[in-house]
Every structure is written in C-alpha cells, then in structure tokens.
Design a protein around this motif. Structure first.
Motif, PDB file in Angstrom:
ATOM      1  N   GLU A 129       0.931  -1.199  -0.094  1.00 26.83           N
ATOM      2  CA  GLU A 129      -0.023  -0.175  -0.004  1.00 26.83           C
ATOM      3  C   GLU A 129       0.801   1.267   0.110  1.00 26.83           C
ATOM      4  OE1 GLU A 129      -3.173   0.150   2.559  1.00 26.83           O
ATOM      5  OE2 GLU A 129      -2.966  -2.291   3.059  1.00 26.83           O
ATOM      6  N   LEU A 130       2.262   1.146   0.099  1.00 30.10           N
ATOM      7  CA  LEU A 130       3.030   2.359   0.146  1.00 30.10           C
ATOM      8  C   LEU A 130       2.870   2.966  -1.134  1.00 30.10           C
ATOM      9  CD1 LEU A 130       6.056   0.688   2.193  1.00 30.10           C
ATOM     10  CD2 LEU A 130       4.325   2.326   2.995  1.00 30.10           C
ATOM     11  N   THR A 131       2.768   4.486  -1.261  1.00 31.72           N
ATOM     12  CA  THR A 131       3.176   5.121  -2.527  1.00 31.72           C
ATOM     13  C   THR A 131       4.644   5.081  -2.500  1.00 31.72           C
ATOM     14  OG1 THR A 131       3.181   6.969  -1.330  1.00 31.72           O
ATOM     15  CG2 THR A 131       1.221   6.188  -1.925  1.00 31.72           C
ATOM     16  N   GLY A 132       5.238   5.737  -3.700  1.00 27.84           N
ATOM     17  CA  GLY A 132       6.663   6.071  -3.937  1.00 27.84           C
ATOM     18  C   GLY A 132       7.168   6.763  -2.760  1.00 27.84           C
ATOM     19  N   TYR A 133       6.566   7.832  -2.321  1.00 27.60           N
ATOM     20  CA  TYR A 133       7.084   8.844  -1.309  1.00 27.60           C
ATOM     21  C   TYR A 133       6.917   8.270   0.213  1.00 27.60           C
ATOM     22  CZ  TYR A 133       8.128  13.290   1.432  1.00 27.60           C
ATOM     23  OH  TYR A 133       8.828  13.825   2.245  1.00 27.60           O
ATOM     24  N   HIS A 134       6.050   7.554   0.177  1.00 25.04           N
ATOM     25  CA  HIS A 134       5.995   6.674   1.523  1.00 25.04           C
ATOM     26  C   HIS A 134       7.301   5.935   1.690  1.00 25.04           C
ATOM     27  CE1 HIS A 134       1.286   6.765   1.751  1.00 25.04           C
ATOM     28  NE2 HIS A 134       1.820   7.864   2.230  1.00 25.04           N
ATOM     29  N   LEU A 135       7.471   5.064   0.636  1.00 28.61           N
ATOM     30  CA  LEU A 135       8.736   4.310   0.434  1.00 28.61           C
ATOM     31  C   LEU A 135       9.934   5.002   0.755  1.00 28.61           C
ATOM     32  CD1 LEU A 135       9.700   1.466   0.211  1.00 28.61           C
ATOM     33  CD2 LEU A 135       9.755   1.654  -2.115  1.00 28.61           C
ATOM     34  N   PHE A 136      10.255   6.100   0.134  1.00 28.71           N
ATOM     35  CA  PHE A 136      11.131   7.160   0.300  1.00 28.71           C
ATOM     36  C   PHE A 136      11.393   7.328   1.637  1.00 28.71           C
ATOM     37  CE2 PHE A 136      12.836  11.486   0.537  1.00 28.71           C
ATOM     38  CZ  PHE A 136      14.203  11.404   0.018  1.00 28.71           C
ATOM     39  N   VAL A 137      10.231   8.058   2.422  1.00 32.64           N
ATOM     40  CA  VAL A 137      10.377   8.239   3.916  1.00 32.64           C
ATOM     41  C   VAL A 137      10.739   7.115   4.937  1.00 32.64           C
ATOM     42  CG1 VAL A 137       9.099   9.256   5.635  1.00 32.64           C
ATOM     43  CG2 VAL A 137       8.672  10.116   3.550  1.00 32.64           C
ATOM     44  N   PHE A 138      10.125   6.048   4.315  1.00 35.31           N
ATOM     45  CA  PHE A 138      10.525   5.006   5.252  1.00 35.31           C
ATOM     46  C   PHE A 138      12.101   4.553   5.049  1.00 35.31           C
ATOM     47  CE2 PHE A 138      11.214   0.456   5.649  1.00 35.31           C
ATOM     48  CZ  PHE A 138      10.852   0.001   6.930  1.00 35.31           C
ATOM     49  N   ILE A 139      12.645   4.458   3.843  1.00 34.41           N
ATOM     50  CA  ILE A 139      13.802   4.328   3.558  1.00 34.41           C
ATOM     51  C   ILE A 139      14.779   5.230   4.509  1.00 34.41           C
ATOM     52  CG2 ILE A 139      15.962   3.852   1.952  1.00 34.41           C
ATOM     53  CD1 ILE A 139      13.670   2.612   0.122  1.00 34.41           C
ATOM     54  N   VAL A 140      14.384   6.373   4.142  1.00 36.26           N
ATOM     55  CA  VAL A 140      15.134   7.542   4.858  1.00 36.26           C
ATOM     56  C   VAL A 140      15.304   7.360   6.459  1.00 36.26           C
ATOM     57  CG1 VAL A 140      15.491   9.737   5.386  1.00 36.26           C
ATOM     58  CG2 VAL A 140      15.189   9.187   2.990  1.00 36.26           C
ATOM     59  N   ALA A 141      14.039   7.185   6.933  1.00 39.53           N
ATOM     60  CA  ALA A 141      13.983   7.051   8.429  1.00 39.53           C
ATOM     61  C   ALA A 141      14.762   5.914   8.896  1.00 39.53           C
ATOM     62  CB  ALA A 141      12.584   7.046   9.090  1.00 39.53           C
ATOM     63  N   ALA A 142      14.529   4.727   8.184  1.00 38.99           N
ATOM     64  CA  ALA A 142      15.136   3.479   8.590  1.00 38.99           C
ATOM     65  C   ALA A 142      16.770   3.624   8.466  1.00 38.99           C
ATOM     66  CB  ALA A 142      14.740   2.236   7.697  1.00 38.99           C
ATOM     67  N   LEU A 143      17.173   4.161   7.506  1.00 37.15           N
ATOM     68  CA  LEU A 143      18.863   4.438   7.302  1.00 37.15           C
ATOM     69  C   LEU A 143      19.289   4.968   8.450  1.00 37.15           C
ATOM     70  CD1 LEU A 143      19.409   4.699   3.532  1.00 37.15           C
ATOM     71  CD2 LEU A 143      20.163   2.950   4.962  1.00 37.15           C
ATOM     72  N   GLY A 144      18.498   6.237   8.952  1.00 44.01           N
ATOM     73  CA  GLY A 144      19.004   7.038   9.928  1.00 44.01           C
ATOM     74  C   GLY A 144      19.075   6.327  11.285  1.00 44.01           C
ATOM     75  N   TRP A 145      18.113   5.657  11.516  1.00 44.49           N
ATOM     76  CA  TRP A 145      18.004   4.728  12.626  1.00 44.49           C
ATOM     77  C   TRP A 145      18.995   3.735  12.657  1.00 44.49           C
ATOM     78  CZ3 TRP A 145      17.564   5.523  17.471  1.00 44.49           C
ATOM     79  CH2 TRP A 145      17.265   4.474  18.343  1.00 44.49           C
ATOM     80  N   LEU A 146      19.167   2.706  11.579  1.00 45.55           N
ATOM     81  CA  LEU A 146      20.047   1.754  11.456  1.00 45.55           C
ATOM     82  C   LEU A 146      21.458   2.224  11.928  1.00 45.55           C
ATOM     83  CD1 LEU A 146      20.335  -0.982   8.670  1.00 45.55           C
ATOM     84  CD2 LEU A 146      22.262   0.297   9.294  1.00 45.55           C
ATOM     85  N   PHE A 147      21.906   3.554  11.325  1.00 44.57           N
ATOM     86  CA  PHE A 147      23.284   3.867  11.553  1.00 44.57           C
ATOM     87  C   PHE A 147      23.382   4.280  12.796  1.00 44.57           C
ATOM     88  CE2 PHE A 147      23.214   5.014   6.561  1.00 44.57           C
ATOM     89  CZ  PHE A 147      23.843   3.690   6.490  1.00 44.57           C
ATOM     90  N   ASP A 148      22.406   4.841  13.290  1.00 44.27           N
ATOM     91  CA  ASP A 148      22.378   5.335  14.895  1.00 44.27           C
ATOM     92  C   ASP A 148      22.637   4.160  15.977  1.00 44.27           C
ATOM     93  OD1 ASP A 148      21.321   5.878  17.520  1.00 44.27           O
ATOM     94  OD2 ASP A 148      20.163   7.394  16.657  1.00 44.27           O
ATOM     95  N   THR A 149      21.978   3.021  15.531  1.00 46.05           N
ATOM     96  CA  THR A 149      22.195   1.929  16.568  1.00 46.05           C
ATOM     97  C   THR A 149      23.260   1.124  16.140  1.00 46.05           C
ATOM     98  OG1 THR A 149      20.800   0.578  14.876  1.00 46.05           O
ATOM     99  CG2 THR A 149      19.455   1.406  16.617  1.00 46.05           C
ATOM    100  N   MET A 150      23.816   1.522  14.896  1.00 45.47           N
ATOM    101  CA  MET A 150      25.109   0.670  14.924  1.00 45.47           C
ATOM    102  C   MET A 150      26.331   1.459  15.496  1.00 45.47           C
ATOM    103  SD  MET A 150      27.350   0.236  11.249  1.00 45.47           S
ATOM    104  CE  MET A 150      27.987   1.683  11.236  1.00 45.47           C
TER     105      MET A 150
END
Length: 461
Positions: A21-42
């Motif tokens: 159900e994700l639009t292109g922009y939904h997916l973009f926001v999710f990837i950006v937020a996920a990368l930020g948190w992934l690198f944070d926890t690393m």
C-alpha cells in the motif's frame, strides 16, 4: 526531486500486505528514516562492543580488572545522559522547526563524535565524546518516529514503525560484523598491540562513514503535511511546549505512563542485556587462557563478542517484528505484558546459565528476542499517545527522560559487579549483578494497567 505523493488504490486494501500500500514517497520516507535509525544503532553497538577493551587500554590495566567494569558502567551512564539530553532538546526542536531538518542535524552530530571517540587518550575524554555522541543518538529516534507516524496512513503506521525499529537490529548486526572482522585481524597482528593501533579505535572510525551518507539523502526529505498544517493553524506557539504537555491531564498521564514503560526496557537492555558481552568475555577468558597467548585471547574474545552480538540482534529483529504482529492482533497492552514477562525470564536465565560456546547460539538470541521486542512497542506506541504539536516532544520525554532515570542502570550493574559481588571473581560478579537487576522489568508490568489502549485508533489531535 521528490516522488509524487499520490494515494494508492484502496479497493481491497485490507487484503494486501501493508508494504503493497506504500506510495513512492511513503517508501522514500521509510527508507530514509530506517537508514538514519540503522546507522544510529550501529554507532550505539560499536560502543558496547568496544567499551571494555577501550577502558582497559585507557586505564592501563588488564582486561579483567575490576576497575574496567566500574568505569565501563560510568561511561555507559554518561552516554545515556547525553542520549536523554539530546532527546529532550531535539524532541522540542523537531516539533518547532521540523522533523526532517532536525533529523539531519542529529545524524551529523552522532557521526562526528563517534569518529572522535577513536582518538581518546583517557577515560574522561572518552566519556565526553560518548556524551556528545549521545546527544545526536537521542534526538534522532524521536523525530524519526514522529516523521514516519505522520506520513504513513493509519492502517500502515504500526507495521511501518515496527519494521523501522527492527532495522535497529540490523545496525547492531553491522557493528557485530565489524567487531568480528577486527577480531580476526587482531589475532593475526594486523591491528592491535603489534600494529600500534587498537581494534577498538578502528571500530569508532568505521562508525563515521555510513551515517554521513544518510545526511545527503535526507536533504531531499519534505516536512510532513500534518506537521505543516498544525503549524499553519497556530500550533507553532504551543509546539514542543512542556507546559502544555503537563498542564493537559491527558497528555500528562500518557507521558508519565510512557516514561515508566521506557524506564523498564531501557534499564533492562542497557543496564543488563548489553553487559552480556562482558559476561561472555569473563566466561570465555578463563577457558581460552589455558591454551592461547594474551594477544590471541584478545582477538578471539573480540570475535566471540561479535558472534554474541550477531545472534543477539538476529533474535532482536525477530522479536520486534513479532511484537508488531502481536500488537496488531491483541492490542498494545497485552503485547507489552507478554514482552515484559519474557524479558525478565530470558535475561535471568542467560546470566545464570550461560557457560559454553554452544549456549551463546540459543540463550543470547532468545534474550535479544524478548528484550528488544519492547523497543518495537515503544516505536509503535509512543507516537500514538500525543497530538501532532507535541508528538516529537512527548515521544522524546517518554524515551529520554526515562533514559535519565535509567542511566543509573549501567552504573548500578558496574557497582554491583565490581564492588558488591567483585569478591566472587569476574565471571560470577556479572552473573549475580545481572540476575539481581532483572527485577526492573516488574516496573513496566506495574505501569501497564494505567496505559491507554490505542489499537485501531487514529493519532490524537
């Protein structure tokens, strides 16, 4: 250029997997937020894996010395205080100046000071760098989940937030792989004493690079329409206001309940679970010392701590996703109740019964599954407790004021292991300290009857 933010066809949407159900922009926001948190926890996990070798070298004592445990607890508590401070400051900033701009600043901050940790020359400048790193680490989570919660449709929101939190486990796994690789290099003399630069210094240098890449991506991020509408309607005067957060009985109640829930999980993870690496070092150092030299032992312990972190966080990813599924089926409060009970039992079992290399492969991932599932709940639940103008502030209050109080956890475990139970030897001191502190999970269970159930409800306004 941004992707078009069009809505998907909702005909039969409930039968589709949430990601369809994700639009292109939904997916973009999710990837950006996920990368930020992934690198944070690393970056967080690199500190956990490098903490005791760094402290031992900076103090000039043997790795098993009791002062290592004490100062390791001090450094961790200072890091958590920085984390809490950053969460409070940047949580308010996220409500007042925007989610996206604040997130970029927090990522730049934690990446810079992670790198500077590699040039520490004493335990005190090391602790200072950890405090400054914590400022960025604490701020990133609150604005990240607020951003994602406001962009995603209601049905998708809990799934997206749960999956975002699961990315934290993959960041930790990345840190474990770095630790394992450097452990192998340390055994061969490429890094370590023979090469005149310790493996732990390289670990902090690695933590700089991926986070900076996320900053470049986030420059293309838009502020959520929901946040902009709240500001346009006059919400900027009250946005990020702790006065309003505590004057309104509903938001005050939610903030206090959220704080208690976060306190139990944060102490459980940072005051107990993440000290399992020191338990593994203590248990295996005794075994390895019968066969290998000190240099070989250091490399093998670094490798095994990496293995431990790898399986712990593989379990964590599964636990977070399982919590997301359970909360969707049963509701938020029942899922938290199950998670707190399982976290208590699995943590006590691991600290008391882990004895062999084989135990690492089932006890540690089970503990990671149970402990980290709680953090999937925090990512889903806390944004649902507050209105748009207070969402980042309220979420950061729960997660980061809870962390101020929880900062006593690592210090308490360090004191228990080094001062109270230190006479029992390195291994048993960590066992007694870990099991003693498991009672903290009961705080979360006691708070649950006062927590509002938010399953199936829209975000409050």
């Amino acid at each position: 250029m941004h992707a078009v933010d069009s809505s998907p066809d909702v005909h039969g949407a409930k039968s589709l997997p949430w990601w369809r159900e994700l639009t292109g922009y939904h997916l973009f926001v999710f990837i950006v937020a996920a990368l930020g948190w992934l690198f944070d926890t690393m970056d967080q996990q690199l500190f956990i894996l490098a903490r005791n070798p760094a402290i031992a070298e900076l103090l000039g004592v043997a790795p098993g010395h009791t002062d290592v445990g004490f100062y390791g607890g001090v450094a961790t508590s200072i890091f958590m205080i920085g984390w809490a401070t950053g969460g409070i400051v940047f949580g308010v900033m996220g409500d007042r100046v925007g989610r996206a701009r604040t997130m970029v600043l927090t990522i730049l901050l934690y990446s810079l000071f992670t790198g500077l940790s590699s040039v520490s020359f004493s335990v005190w400048d090391f602790a200072a760098y950890r405090f400054l790193t914590g400022l960025g680490v604490g701020g990133e989570f609150a604005v990240g989940v607020a951003l994602l919660a406001e962009v995603m449709p209601d049905r998708i929101r809990p799934h997206a937030l749960g999956t975002l939190q699961a990315c934290s486990a993959f960041g930790n796994i990345g840190a474990a792989l770095v630790s394992m690789g450097l452990g192998q290099l340390e055994q061969t003399g490429v890094v370590g004493q023979a090469a005149n630069i310790s493996a732990w210094r390289w670990m902090f240098l690695v933590g700089v690079l991926p986070a900076l890449l996320a900053v470049v991506v986030m420059r293309q991020l838009r502020e959520p329409e929901e946040w902009k509408a709240a500001v346009a309607a006059g919400g900027s005067r009250k946005a990020g206001s702790y006065g309003e957060l505590f004057q309104d009985p509903r938001w005050r109640h939610n903030a206090i309940v959220g704080l208690l829930l976060a306190f139990a999980g944060v102490v459980g993870l940072w005051g107990i679970g993440f000290f399992s690496s020191e338990l593994v070092r203590a248990v295996f150092r005794k075994t390895l010392s019968q066969t290998f030299s000190s240099e070989e032992i250091a490399g093998k312990l670094q490798f095994w701590v990496g293995i431990m972190s790898l399986v712990q966080n593989a379990g964590a990813a599964a636990g977070i996703l399982a919590f997301s599924w359970l909360t969707h089926v049963s509701g938020r409060r029942p899922a938290f109740a199950v998670a707190f009970v399982l976290a208590l039992l699995s943590t006590a079992m691991t600290f008391w019964y882990l004895h062999s290399f084989a135990d690492v492969f089932w006890m540690v991932p089970l503990m990671g599954f149970c402990q980290l599932s709680l953090f999937g709940g925090y990512a889903i639940y806390f944004p649902e407790l507050f209105p748009t103008r207070l969402r980042s502030t309220g979420t950061s209050f729960c997660y980061n004021v809870g962390r101020y109080v929880a900062a006593i956890g690592p210090l308490t475990l360090g004191l228990l292991a080094s001062r109270v139970f230190g006479g029992y030897g390195e291994e048993m001191s960590y066992r007694y300290a870990g099991v003693t502190m498991c009672s903290v999970f009961l705080v979360g269970l006691i708070a649950l009857p006062f927590a509002p159930e938010t399953k199936g409800q829209p975000l409050p306004e």
